[in-house]
Design an enzyme around this catalytic site. Structure first.
Site, PDB file in Angstrom:
ATOM      1  N   LYS A 284       0.815  -1.220   0.000  1.00 16.18           N
ATOM      2  CA  LYS A 284       0.000   0.000   0.000  1.00 16.18           C
ATOM      3  C   LYS A 284       0.846   1.267   0.000  1.00 16.18           C
ATOM      4  O   LYS A 284       0.400   2.306  -0.482  1.00 16.18           O
ATOM      5  CB  LYS A 284      -0.968  -0.005   1.180  1.00 16.18           C
ATOM      6  CG  LYS A 284      -2.068  -1.034   1.030  1.00 16.18           C
ATOM      7  CD  LYS A 284      -3.045  -0.968   2.177  1.00 16.18           C
ATOM      8  CE  LYS A 284      -4.158  -1.987   1.992  1.00 16.18           C
ATOM      9  NZ  LYS A 284      -5.222  -1.806   2.979  1.00 16.18           N
TER      10      LYS A 284
ATOM     11  N   GLY B 262      -2.448  -1.460  15.779  1.00 18.28           N
ATOM     12  CA  GLY B 262      -1.683  -1.626  14.549  1.00 18.28           C
ATOM     13  C   GLY B 262      -1.475  -0.285  13.873  1.00 18.28           C
ATOM     14  O   GLY B 262      -2.121   0.716  14.208  1.00 18.28           O
TER      15      GLY B 262
END
Length: 181
Positions: A68, A142
């Site tokens: 990404k 995260g």
């Protein structure tokens, strides 16, 4: 008519349900397209993405872990949200232009709004004044591309304090959104 091609790219994407889902909708709505997956090893990403971007009839692809961020230098442009998040999960090809966007934040925001809507109606179905469920603080576990998209969405929704927990503090402390301590 040439059949358009689209993919999901990443590592371990051969297990993705995306090709099954997209191809079902292509068939149902008579779209002349094929959706498949491209497994790419991290060490071969730059080489493989250059080949993919030249593929005939390619109209776009979805990007998943761990690419990404790595896809960004290969794009012609990114939208404002992908730029702020520094992660792209959707690439559209238009007239030799490779345009990146991030739709993770929108998906999260829609889910959050549905949750808030559900909890703003009492058991009799009478709409009550919206409560500020969780508006004081949010916790994100995260700090990958999707987590940053969630943080972006929370900021747009007006959350003032966002706590992020991640295995590595090094990754978090570089963020422009959060003051790291």
């Amino acid at each position: 008519m040439n059949t358009k091609k689209a993919y999901v790219i990443g590592t371990n994407v051969s297990k993705s349900l995306s090709p099954t889902i997209f191809n079902y909708w292509f068939y149902k709505y008579n779209v002349s397209g094929e959706y498949n997956y491209k497994e790419i090893k991290e060490e071969a990403f730059d080489e493989k993405i250059k080949i993919l971007l030249k593929e005939e009839n390619l109209c776009g692809f979805n990007v998943t872990m761990p690419f990404k961020e790595k896809i960004i230098p290969h794009l012609t442009k990114t939208d404002e949200h992908a730029a702020k998040i520094n992660a792209v999960n959707c690439v559209t090809i238009k007239a030799n232009s490779f345009e990146g966007t991030n739709t993770d934040w929108i998906g999260f925001q829609n889910s959050l709004e549905a949750f808030e809507e559900k909890h703003s109606t009492n058991s009799s179905g009478i709409r009550e004044e919206k409560t500020k469920i969780g508006k004081n603080i949010a916790i994100v576990i995260g700090y990958g591309g999707s987590a940053r998209a969630i943080i972006h969405s929370l900021i747009l929704k007006g959350y003032k304090k966002i706590k992020v927990f991640n295995r590595s503090f090094e990754k978090i402390k570089k963020t422009k959104y959060i003051s790291a301590h």
